[in-house]
Design an enzyme around this catalytic site. Structure first.
Site, PDB file in Angstrom:
ATOM      1  N   CYS A 189       0.892  -1.272   0.054  1.00 27.52           N
ATOM      2  CA  CYS A 189      -0.039  -0.082  -0.050  1.00 27.52           C
ATOM      3  C   CYS A 189       0.996   1.166  -0.008  1.00 27.52           C
ATOM      4  CB  CYS A 189      -0.915   0.078   1.185  1.00 27.52           C
ATOM      5  SG  CYS A 189      -1.890   1.579   1.081  1.00 27.52           S
ATOM      6  N   CYS A 192       0.384   2.807   3.886  1.00 30.42           N
ATOM      7  CA  CYS A 192       0.674   2.414   5.035  1.00 30.42           C
ATOM      8  C   CYS A 192       1.467   1.175   5.105  1.00 30.42           C
ATOM      9  CB  CYS A 192      -0.525   2.063   5.708  1.00 30.42           C
ATOM     10  SG  CYS A 192      -1.605   0.630   4.729  1.00 30.42           S
ATOM     11  N   CYS A 209      -4.564  -0.230   0.344  1.00 29.43           N
ATOM     12  CA  CYS A 209      -5.349  -1.491   0.812  1.00 29.43           C
ATOM     13  C   CYS A 209      -6.711  -1.178   0.863  1.00 29.43           C
ATOM     14  CB  CYS A 209      -4.747  -1.620   2.250  1.00 29.43           C
ATOM     15  SG  CYS A 209      -5.088   0.054   3.326  1.00 29.43           S
ATOM     16  N   HIS A 222      -7.574   2.573   2.661  1.00 35.03           N
ATOM     17  CA  HIS A 222      -7.144   3.686   1.829  1.00 35.03           C
ATOM     18  C   HIS A 222      -7.632   3.620   0.702  1.00 35.03           C
ATOM     19  CE1 HIS A 222      -3.479   3.633   5.032  1.00 35.03           C
ATOM     20  NE2 HIS A 222      -4.453   4.618   5.183  1.00 35.03           N
ATOM     21  N   CYS A 323     -14.693 -23.993 -16.094  1.00 39.68           N
ATOM     22  CA  CYS A 323     -13.921 -24.591 -16.940  1.00 39.68           C
ATOM     23  C   CYS A 323     -13.849 -26.263 -16.415  1.00 39.68           C
ATOM     24  CB  CYS A 323     -12.457 -24.172 -17.240  1.00 39.68           C
ATOM     25  SG  CYS A 323     -11.606 -23.713 -15.650  1.00 39.68           S
ATOM     26  N   HIS A 810      -6.920 -23.012 -14.113  1.00 41.24           N
ATOM     27  CA  HIS A 810      -7.971 -23.498 -15.321  1.00 41.24           C
ATOM     28  C   HIS A 810      -7.646 -24.489 -15.771  1.00 41.24           C
ATOM     29  CE1 HIS A 810     -10.124 -22.158 -18.708  1.00 41.24           C
ATOM     30  NE2 HIS A 810      -9.147 -22.354 -19.738  1.00 41.24           N
TER      31      HIS A 810
END
Length: 850
Positions: A189, A192, A209, A222, A323, A810
């Protein structure tokens, strides 16, 4: 007068109520929709949708005469219209759930939706809207039907994940050209220094964040503060970006959303979605050079693949982590026995379907099989000059693939994992499907019989050398990965040292070195003896060392081989072994044929163990259930313990079962239960708490597989004897109740003077809704349904998994058809140039005729 015309039909016209499922986007018997040439007819009484081909069948069966016909037209824009505009919907209120068709130039064409009432059998049409002439009830019913929401959204209480909607900001999102480039890892972040729950703002590239978002992760908020300051609405969670998509949140709309343009928005900040993978801790997978990344190799990226069209080459839309279902169903319907059972019997299945065919397994299987095999939804694009001629009047879009939304909604109904939008294990889904096929016979022969085989288990007391032979039914051959047999150990050690050094120095990682495992070593590991925990020798009348070996008592018509790649790390986080195994095109396992009791071998005596309450947690589970239900104790599940376990990566329903069966004694005790039960087939099946006397399906499975002679497990006999009953009475009660402990106890109390011989009818199997009922099916006097033959096979298909665990990644399917390999990657069906047979997860072999 329209009012008088409709009077005879007014009692049959209903207004959709809350809870009614309105199928206005898809036919119950086919994949026709309002986009199709004939449009879709929605019954004004049952709210089921039908294509033109199947409308007559519903009319004959029900006598319903009034239908709402829905049709979407794609027409050429008026000359002089602004270029570059996306197709607009003139009557957007009519079809809220329809997706746009991308098979034509969207700058030149636009949508026009049309609705009208049709009265059978004369096909009398009434255009809508027509408020002045229609009775009020009809107008209200039409409006309610047209505005009804998708039946697949929150259809089941267990399916708590709503279908995400596209954000209103996605199409017009402005991205600042500020030169920001996001690195592949090491995020934090900007306000922070927090390194988890990080969100990338798609407007200016800020990494901040979160706090209150839908995944429940912690943070300092934030990202939200940044939105309030700037108004930049969309953010993507770092660590969730895969080739399938990413988790996107709209601050303005205050909910998770879809971003149809996410690839372009991420590319603005230097992020290539095809290279991104989710890891268990939310961080991006290590940088891997494209030529060795399993994502690239398995999907054959970087190679120009030729698209395939026609019968058997139809793609399936990914509904959001579906999938695994697509890959399994493509493999299933490449097998002739399944083709004959469902597509070959399609007219009979459809004619005898129930009034609501959307809730009938055989109907939906036949529908899916026909969709994949007919070629009706896999047509090559038209020549450009033909498109020009057609477009002058009206665009007729080409169907490219099918959307198995109705099939998935039904087949996963009530299942906590498959009904969600989370990624699942293809092997678990395969067994789930086979169980449903077993429980819904479609004819004299069950197509799942082609997978069934008998396993002979030989248990030997190491001290007395005496043996016991038992048999069970199985559907998959599970091969362990013999890591110790890797042929490139020196390269692996050198790679690991370089990788650690690069991570410590924050340098680019070295080129991946994948362990090379000989297939013969995996086969050898399968056939080697394994230790039997807590073995009680009837020859010694004491606990002793015991070993067990497994052999094939019969060979199936189609052999399904699973490579057990998924394991747990030291931190108990699910991981996948990234290995290369030289799977053979031709496989001979004749040497694994069971031989039965051999000359010179002596069988273990049929003597019960001493009357002791076993310490086995599986037995304790049965006793605990019996205690609870006998005294009608209602136990509330400790959800905090459930969430602690779920955060470790275990399936949510398995966590609930663990907490329940251990009596809310805490997460640590429940964790031990999970470790003891995680290999069981119904590990992730939903928790069912039956009333007193109902079938305890987990009970019989927990105490050992039922022998083909239906002899009760000695552990169950010992428990009943420990309660003060005679051995012959315990055996008789268990036989009379299909080896169900609770029902056996009820039987004893209700038969104070039992006869010497039990009624043979009581020995029949109870199929109920037991998730493992298929394993026990038809093991009566005639034996299980098997198709024995030679043990020589040829490879015809395999399913591969990309990603670090079954909870992410996947699936892709490769099948051999008409002498060539074909890759099925959701909607994309192409001729395969380099089938990665060494990286598969599940392999399909068919028997070579003698």
């Amino acid at each position: 007068d329209l009012g008088e015309l409709l009077v005879p039909y007014m009692p049959t016209i209903r207004v959709p109520k809350s809870g009614d499922r309105v199928y206005k986007t898809e036919c119950a018997f086919s994949y026709d929709s309002p986009d199709s040439e004939g449009g879709l007819y929605v019954c004004m009484n049952t709210f089921l949708g039908f294509g033109r081909e199947h409308l007559e069948r519903h009319y004959r069966k029900t006598g319903q005469c009034v239908y709402l016909h829905l049709k979407r037209h794609v027409i050429e824009k008026v000359p002089g219209a602004s270029g570059g505009a996306l197709p607009k919907r003139r009557n957007a209120k009519l079809f809220l759930d329809l997706e746009t068709n991308s098979d034509f130039n969207s700058d030149d064409f636009e949508y026009e939706d049309d609705a009208k009432l049709v009265i059978f059998p004369d096909h009398y049409e009434i255009s809508l809207p027509n408020i002045e002439e229609l009775p009020a009830l009809v107008t209200i019913a039409c409006d309610a039907l047209l505005s009804a929401k998708s039946p697949y959204r929150k259809q089941e209480p267990d399916s708590w994940e709503e279908e995400l909607q596209a954000s209103k900001h996605a199409k017009t999102l402005v991205q600042l050209d500020n030169g920001v480039r996001i690195p592949p890892s090491g995020w934090k972040c900007s306000k922070c220094d927090l390194r988890e729950n990080l969100w990338l703002n798609l407007t200016d590239g800020s990494v901040l964040c979160g706090k209150w978002f839908f995944d429940g992760s912690g943070g300092n908020g934030h990202a939200m503060e940044h939105y309030k300051e700037t108004g930049y609405p969309l953010a993507v969670k770092l660590g969730t970006i895969t080739p399938d998509g990413a988790d996107v949140y709209s601050f303005d709309e205050e909910e998770p959303v879809l971003d149809p343009h996410i690839a372009k928005h991420l590319a603005h900040f230097g992020i290539d979605m095809l290279q991104m993978q989710v890891t268990e801790n939310g961080l991006r997978d290590n940088d891997i050079k494209p030529r060795v990344s399993e994502w690239e190799v398995i999907q054959e990226a970087g190679v120009k693949l030729k698209p395939m069209y026609g019968p058997g080459y139809t793609g399936m839309k990914n509904l959001g982590n579906s999938c695994y279902l697509n890959a399994v169903m493509q493999a299933i319907f490449s097998i002739p026995e399944f083709q004959r059972a469902y597509v070959g019997n399609l007219p009979r299945i459809f004619d005898y379907s129930p009034l609501d065919p959307t809730q009938d397994f055989n109907t939906q299987m036949a529908k899916l099989g026909h969709g994949l095999l007919s070629g009706q939804y896999s047509k090559p694009p038209m020549k450009s000059e033909l498109i020009e001629q057609v477009m002058k009047e009206e665009h007729k879009p080409q169907h490219n693939g099918i959307s198995p939304r109705m099939f998935k909604a039904f087949i996963s109904k009530g299942h906590p994992e498959f009904s969600s939008n989370r990624q699942q294990d293809a092997q678990e889904f395969f067994l789930h499907l086979i169980n449903l096929v077993e429980r819904n016979p479609v004819g004299s022969e069950n197509p799942s019989d082609v997978f069934r085989f008998l396993v002979e288990e030989r248990t030997q007391c190491c001290q007395s050398r005496k043996v016991r032979y038992t048999e069970r039914v199985d559907y998959i051959m599970q091969l362990p990965v013999a890591m110790e047999a890797a042929t490139n150990k020196d390269e692996l050690i050198a790679y690991e040292l370089k990788r650690r050094e690069a991570e410590a120095a924050r340098r680019p990682l070295p080129e991946l070195v994948r362990a090379k495992i000989p297939f013969s070593a995996c086969l050898q590991a399968f056939s080697e003896p394994s230790n039997v925990e807590d073995f009680w020798s009837s020859a010694l009348q004491a606990k002793s060392a015991g070993v067990k070996t497994s052999r094939f008592a019969s060979f199936p018509e189609y052999l399904v081989v699973q490579i057990k790649k998924f394991t747990f790390g030291l931190d108990w986080i699910p991981k996948k072994l990234d290995v290369s195994i030289d799977m053979p095109d031709f496989l001979d396992i004749s040497h694994l044929r069971a031989r039965g009791l051999q000359p010179g071998e002596e069988e273990l005596p049929d003597i019960a163990p001493p009357i002791v309450i076993p310490d086995d947690p599986k037995v304790d589970e049965i006793r605990l259930l019996y205690f609870r239900r006998s005294f009608l104790v209602a136990l509330d599940i400790d959800e905090s313990s459930v969430m602690q376990l779920a955060e470790m990566g275990f399936p949510l329903e398995a966590c609930r079962k663990a907490v329940y069966y251990t009596g809310n004694l805490g997460a640590e005790v429940a964790f031990n239960w999970i470790i003891a039960h995680m290999e069981e087939p119904d590990f992730a099946e939903p928790l069912v708490i039956p009333a007193f006397g109902e079938v305890a399906s987990s009970g019989a499975a927990a105490l050992g597989a039922v022998g083909l002679d239906n002899q009760p497990p000695e552990e169950m006999v010992a428990i009943i004897i420990s309660m003060g009953f005679q051995r012959n009475l315990a055996i008789q009660a268990l036989k009379a109740t299909n080896n169900n402990l609770e029902r056996a106890l009820e039987w004893i109390f209700s038969h104070p003077d039992p006869e010497e011989e039990s009624d043979p009818a009581l020995d029949t199997m109870d199929m109920e809704n037991n998730a493992n009922a298929n394993i026990l099916a038809d093991t009566g006097s005639e034996g299980p349904r098997i198709k024995d033959g030679p043990g020589r096979y040829e490879l015809f298909g395999f399913i591969s998994h990309m990603g670090t665990s079954t909870m992410s990644g996947h699936y892709v399917c490769h099948l051999r058809k008409e002498g060539r390999w074909v890759i099925y990657n959701d909607l994309r069906v192409c001729a395969s140039e380099r089938p990665p047979k060494d990286l598969g997860y599940i392999y399909f072999y068919h028997r070579i005729p003698s």
